[in-house]
Design a protein around this motif. Structure first.
Motif, PDB file in Angstrom:
ATOM      1  N   ALA A 236      71.741  43.120  88.383  1.00  0.00           N
ATOM      2  CA  ALA A 236      72.746  43.592  87.421  1.00  0.00           C
ATOM      3  C   ALA A 236      72.117  44.193  86.169  1.00  0.00           C
ATOM      4  N   ASP A 237      70.888  43.815  85.855  1.00  0.00           N
ATOM      5  CA  ASP A 237      70.255  44.332  84.638  1.00  0.00           C
ATOM      6  C   ASP A 237      69.645  45.716  84.836  1.00  0.00           C
ATOM      7  N   ALA A 238      69.484  46.130  86.069  1.00  0.00           N
ATOM      8  CA  ALA A 238      68.892  47.439  86.354  1.00  0.00           C
ATOM      9  C   ALA A 238      69.982  48.514  86.352  1.00  0.00           C
ATOM     10  N   PRO A 239      69.637  49.745  85.962  1.00  0.00           N
ATOM     11  CA  PRO A 239      70.637  50.823  85.992  1.00  0.00           C
ATOM     12  C   PRO A 239      71.002  51.193  87.418  1.00  0.00           C
ATOM     13  N   THR A 240      72.171  51.805  87.571  1.00  0.00           N
ATOM     14  CA  THR A 240      72.638  52.291  88.871  1.00  0.00           C
ATOM     15  C   THR A 240      72.762  53.804  88.816  1.00  0.00           C
ATOM     16  N   VAL A 241      72.136  54.476  89.786  1.00  0.00           N
ATOM     17  CA  VAL A 241      72.219  55.929  89.874  1.00  0.00           C
ATOM     18  C   VAL A 241      73.157  56.299  91.013  1.00  0.00           C
ATOM     19  N   LEU A 242      73.956  57.321  90.809  1.00  0.00           N
ATOM     20  CA  LEU A 242      74.748  57.937  91.869  1.00  0.00           C
ATOM     21  C   LEU A 242      74.039  59.219  92.260  1.00  0.00           C
ATOM     22  N   PHE A 243      73.513  59.270  93.479  1.00  0.00           N
ATOM     23  CA  PHE A 243      72.875  60.498  93.966  1.00  0.00           C
ATOM     24  C   PHE A 243      73.895  61.288  94.762  1.00  0.00           C
ATOM     25  N   TYR A 244      74.153  62.533  94.330  1.00  0.00           N
ATOM     26  CA  TYR A 244      75.101  63.416  95.021  1.00  0.00           C
ATOM     27  C   TYR A 244      74.351  64.565  95.684  1.00  0.00           C
ATOM     28  N   GLY A 245      74.789  64.913  96.875  1.00  0.00           N
ATOM     29  CA  GLY A 245      74.287  66.101  97.554  1.00  0.00           C
ATOM     30  C   GLY A 245      75.266  66.520  98.633  1.00  0.00           C
TER      31      GLY A 245
ATOM     32  N   LYS B  26      86.998  55.134  92.265  1.00  0.00           N
ATOM     33  CA  LYS B  26      86.141  55.141  91.083  1.00  0.00           C
ATOM     34  C   LYS B  26      85.187  53.954  91.048  1.00  0.00           C
ATOM     35  N   GLN B  27      85.685  52.787  91.371  1.00  0.00           N
ATOM     36  CA  GLN B  27      84.844  51.595  91.298  1.00  0.00           C
ATOM     37  C   GLN B  27      83.711  51.665  92.305  1.00  0.00           C
ATOM     38  N   GLN B  28      84.016  52.143  93.497  1.00  0.00           N
ATOM     39  CA  GLN B  28      82.988  52.216  94.537  1.00  0.00           C
ATOM     40  C   GLN B  28      81.859  53.162  94.140  1.00  0.00           C
ATOM     41  N   PHE B  29      82.188  54.280  93.499  1.00  0.00           N
ATOM     42  CA  PHE B  29      81.192  55.286  93.156  1.00  0.00           C
ATOM     43  C   PHE B  29      80.676  55.147  91.719  1.00  0.00           C
ATOM     44  N   ALA B  30      81.148  54.162  90.971  1.00  0.00           N
ATOM     45  CA  ALA B  30      80.764  54.004  89.567  1.00  0.00           C
ATOM     46  C   ALA B  30      79.258  53.802  89.434  1.00  0.00           C
ATOM     47  N   ALA B  31      78.674  54.421  88.411  1.00  0.00           N
ATOM     48  CA  ALA B  31      77.231  54.333  88.174  1.00  0.00           C
ATOM     49  C   ALA B  31      76.952  54.574  86.696  1.00  0.00           C
ATOM     50  N   ASP B  32      75.701  54.377  86.307  1.00  0.00           N
ATOM     51  CA  ASP B  32      75.288  54.604  84.914  1.00  0.00           C
ATOM     52  C   ASP B  32      74.912  56.054  84.654  1.00  0.00           C
ATOM     53  N   PHE B  33      74.440  56.722  85.680  1.00  0.00           N
ATOM     54  CA  PHE B  33      74.133  58.150  85.577  1.00  0.00           C
ATOM     55  C   PHE B  33      74.101  58.738  86.972  1.00  0.00           C
ATOM     56  N   CYS B  34      74.091  60.056  87.044  1.00  0.00           N
ATOM     57  CA  CYS B  34      74.120  60.759  88.330  1.00  0.00           C
ATOM     58  C   CYS B  34      72.924  61.693  88.421  1.00  0.00           C
ATOM     59  N   VAL B  35      72.378  61.821  89.609  1.00  0.00           N
ATOM     60  CA  VAL B  35      71.301  62.775  89.872  1.00  0.00           C
ATOM     61  C   VAL B  35      71.743  63.719  90.975  1.00  0.00           C
TER      62      VAL B  35
ATOM     63  N   PRO C  70      81.308  72.739  90.334  1.00  0.00           N
ATOM     64  CA  PRO C  70      82.472  71.952  89.903  1.00  0.00           C
ATOM     65  C   PRO C  70      82.269  70.451  89.967  1.00  0.00           C
ATOM     66  N   VAL C  71      81.505  69.949  90.955  1.00  0.00           N
ATOM     67  CA  VAL C  71      81.350  68.502  91.085  1.00  0.00           C
ATOM     68  C   VAL C  71      80.698  67.892  89.846  1.00  0.00           C
ATOM     69  N   VAL C  72      79.857  68.663  89.159  1.00  0.00           N
ATOM     70  CA  VAL C  72      79.206  68.139  87.956  1.00  0.00           C
ATOM     71  C   VAL C  72      80.249  67.822  86.894  1.00  0.00           C
ATOM     72  N   GLU C  73      81.164  68.737  86.689  1.00  0.00           N
ATOM     73  CA  GLU C  73      82.222  68.518  85.692  1.00  0.00           C
ATOM     74  C   GLU C  73      83.154  67.404  86.127  1.00  0.00           C
ATOM     75  N   TRP C  74      83.404  67.281  87.436  1.00  0.00           N
ATOM     76  CA  TRP C  74      84.270  66.211  87.927  1.00  0.00           C
ATOM     77  C   TRP C  74      83.639  64.849  87.656  1.00  0.00           C
ATOM     78  N   ILE C  75      82.365  64.715  87.962  1.00  0.00           N
ATOM     79  CA  ILE C  75      81.687  63.439  87.731  1.00  0.00           C
ATOM     80  C   ILE C  75      81.655  63.110  86.244  1.00  0.00           C
TER      81      ILE C  75
ATOM     82  N   GLN D 259      82.355  59.728  83.110  1.00  0.00           N
ATOM     83  CA  GLN D 259      81.799  59.855  81.752  1.00  0.00           C
ATOM     84  C   GLN D 259      80.364  59.337  81.704  1.00  0.00           C
ATOM     85  N   ILE D 260      79.553  59.860  82.605  1.00  0.00           N
ATOM     86  CA  ILE D 260      78.135  59.504  82.680  1.00  0.00           C
ATOM     87  C   ILE D 260      77.299  60.777  82.649  1.00  0.00           C
TER      88      ILE D 260
END
Length: 455
Positions: free
Chosen positions: A78-87, A170-179, A401-406, A411-412
Motif C-alpha cells: 500500500a505504501d508503493a505508488p500504483t501506475v496505470l500502463f495504457y496501450g 473507476k476503482q478498478q483502474f484507479a492509480a497514482d499516475f499513468c504511463v 483523446p485517452v490522455v485527456e480522458w484519464i 485527475q492523475i
C-alpha cells in the motif's frame, strides 16, 4: 538489481524478439470486421503474456466492440505508488499492400529496423513494457511498484468504448499516475519528453445552391455559385497572417510563457523544406514550431464541389462542401470552439445559398503536465540513463483523446514515454521500429520503474 533486469533483457533478446514477432504477425485490424477474430486473438496474446509474467489479476473484458485487456499486480504494498500502463494492440489496415517491401504481418529485420504493421504503433511499444515487467519479475521476484494494465483494441477507431469502461470501473483502474508509450522522439536517438497534447474538434459544412447543376452560360451572373460562396466563407475564417478570424477563438487560450518558448526553441528544428514547400508560414508573432506545438490552429482538411473529371464541364455546381478541424490548446473547450465556428458560418454565409452543418462527434480537450513534475523529472533522468543524452521537452500538435480522458476521470499525471522515431512510417506502408530503440527503450523503462518507487 537494476543491472540484473537489464542483463536479463540482453540475455533473452532473441527469445523476446521472437515473441514480439508472434504478436506482430496477428493482423489485429480493428476497423475491418473480417479481422474481428484476429483482434480477439491479439487480446488473448496480451492476456496470456500477463499471466506468464505473474500478474495476479488478468481479465479480457468484453465491450460493445473489441475486447480490452486488464491486468493488475499489487504486490509492492500500500505504501508503493500504483501506475496505470495504457496501450493498444489494434493496428491500422496495411493497404496499399503493393507498396510494402515485405509482408506487413510477417515481421522482417532490415538494416537495423523491424518491419511490420504495428511495430511502432503500438504493439512494439506495448511489448517493451511487458518484457520489462517480465525481466523485473524474473530477476527481483516482484515489481518495484504496483502496476495496472489497460490495453485496448479500439484505439485506431477512436477508442469507441474506452471512456465508458474507465468511467464505469473507476476503482478498478484507479492509480497514482499513468504511463503511455504511443508516441515518439523528435529525432533518432534523441530522448524526448512529451508534456503536452493539443485538443481537437471540427465540423463539415455544405453550401446548397440550385437543386441541380446548371449551365454556367445560361445562369451565370444570376445564380450564386456555391463553390465561390464557399471560397469567400472559408477566407473569412483566417487571414494571411494565419490568425483565425472567428470571434472568441482565442479568448481562453493559455498564454505561451517565456520558459516554454525557451523549451520549444531548444528542440532540434525540423527541415520543413524537405516537404517540398518553399517556406513555412505560422501565426504572426510565433515561430513555426511554437505554432505547431503550443498555439491553436484551424485547418481545411478537404473541400469538393462540381466537376472533377478530365477537361471542362461548364456548370454552376449545385453544392460545395468543406471539412474543418481545429487543434486546441489548454484553456480552450472543444464544444465552445465548435459553437463559435457554427456561429461564424451562420453570420457570414453569403446570400443565395443555404447552409448545412454536420458537427464532428469526436472531440478532446488539450492536455499538459508541468515539466517540473517529479514524475517527469524522473522520466528525464531515466531517458538519459538509457540513451546517454539529455532530453528535449516538446508539446505535440496531435491529439490522443485517452490522455485527456484519464486526466479528467482520475485527475492523475500522464507520463508519455515515447520511443518511436520520425522514420517509423506510422499508418503507412513499411512501418518499422529501430531495434536499437527496443534495447535502449527497455533499459529506460527499467530505470524508470525502479526510480519511481522512490517518488
Amino acid at each position: 538489481m537494476t543491472n540484473e533486469a537489464i542483463n536479463y533483457l540482453k540475455e533473452n533478446e532473441d527469445r523476446l524478439l521472437a515473441k514480439l514477432n508472434e504478436f506482430l504477425a496477428i493482423p489485429s485490424v480493428s476497423t475491418d470486421s473480417i479481422h474481428k477474430p484476429d483482434v480477439a486473438k491479439a487480446a488473448t496474446f496480451v492476456a496470456d503474456y500477463l499471466n506468464e509474467i505473474g500478474f495476479s489479476e488478468v481479465e479480457v473484458q468484453e465491450t460493445k466492440g473489441h475486447p480490452l485487456v486488464y491486468g493488475a499486480w499489487n504486490g509492492a504494498g500500500a505504501d508503493a505508488p500504483t501506475v496505470l500502463f495504457y496501450g493498444h494492440y489494434d493496428v491500422q489496415p496495411a493497404d496499399p499492400l503493393e507498396l510494402w517491401k515485405s509482408e506487413p504481418f510477417k515481421p522482417e529485420v532490415r538494416d537495423g529496423r523491424l518491419y511490420a504493421r504495428g511495430a511502432s504503433d503500438d504493439k512494439g511499444q506495448v511489448f517493451m513494457h511487458l518484457a520489462v515487467f517480465e525481466a523485473l519479475m524474473k530477476t527481483d521476484g516482484k515489481l518495484p511498484i504496483n502496476v495496472k494494465v489497460c490495453i485496448e483494441g479500439e484505439e485506431e477507431i477512436g477508442s469507441e468504448n474506452l471512456y465508458e469502461i474507465l468511467n464505469d470501473k473507476k476503482q478498478q483502474f484507479a492509480a497514482d499516475f499513468c504511463v503511455i508509450s504511443d508516441s515518439g522522439m523528435v529525432a533518432n536517438d534523441q530522448p524526448t519528453i512529451l508534456y503536452g497534447l493539443k485538443g481537437f474538434t471540427g465540423l463539415e459544412f455544405t453550401l446548397h445552391g440550385p437543386d441541380n447543376d446548371l449551365h454556367s452560360g445560361v445562369y451565370g451572373g444570376a445564380v450564386r455559385n456555391p463553390a465561390i460562396a464557399m471560397a469567400h466563407l472559408l477566407a473569412s475564417m483566417k487571414d494571411q497572417n494565419e490568425v483565425v478570424q472567428v470571434d472568441g477563438f482565442y479568448d481562453d487560450v493559455e498564454p505561451l510563457s517565456t520558459e516554454e518558448r525557451q523549451l520549444i526553441n531548444e528542440v532540434p528544428g525540423e527541415d520543413y523544406t524537405s516537404l517540398g514547400i518553399p517556406e513555412t508560414v505560422s501565426e504572426q508573432g510565433y515561430t513555426a514550431m511554437e505554432h505547431t506545438m503550443a498555439r491553436p490552429t484551424l485547418e481545411i482538411n478537404g473541400m469538393f464541389s462540381g466537376y472533377q473529371g478530365e477537361g471542362t464541364k461548364t456548370i454552376i455546381p449545385s453544392s460545395a462542401t468543406a471539412k474543418l478541424t481545429c487543434r486546441l490548446v489548454p484553456g480552450q473547450d472543444p464544444e465552445k470552439i465548435q459553437n463559435l465556428l457554427v456561429d461564424h458560418l451562420k453570420r457570414h454565409v453569403p446570400a443565395g445559398v443555404t447552409l448545412e452543418i454536420k458537427r464532428e462527434p469526436l472531440s478532446a480537450k488539450a492536455y499538459k503536465v508541468d515539466p517540473n513534475n517529479p514524475l517527469i523529472e524522473q522520466a528525464a533522468t531515466s531517458y538519459k540513463q538509457g540513451f546517454g543524452k539529455d532530453v528535449v521537452y516538446v508539446r505535440m500538435g496531435g491529439s490522443i483523446p485517452v490522455v485527456e480522458w484519464i486526466d479528467s476521470l482520475f485527475q492523475i499525471p500522464v507520463v508519455l514515454l515515447g520511443f518511436g522515431t520520425p522514420g517509423d512510417r506510422l499508418h503507412s506502408p513499411n512501418e518499422s521500429f529501430p531495434l536499437e530503440n527496443f534495447t535502449k527503450g527497455m533499459e529506460t523503462l527499467v530505470y524508470y520503474y525502479k526510480q519511481v518507487k522512490k517518488a
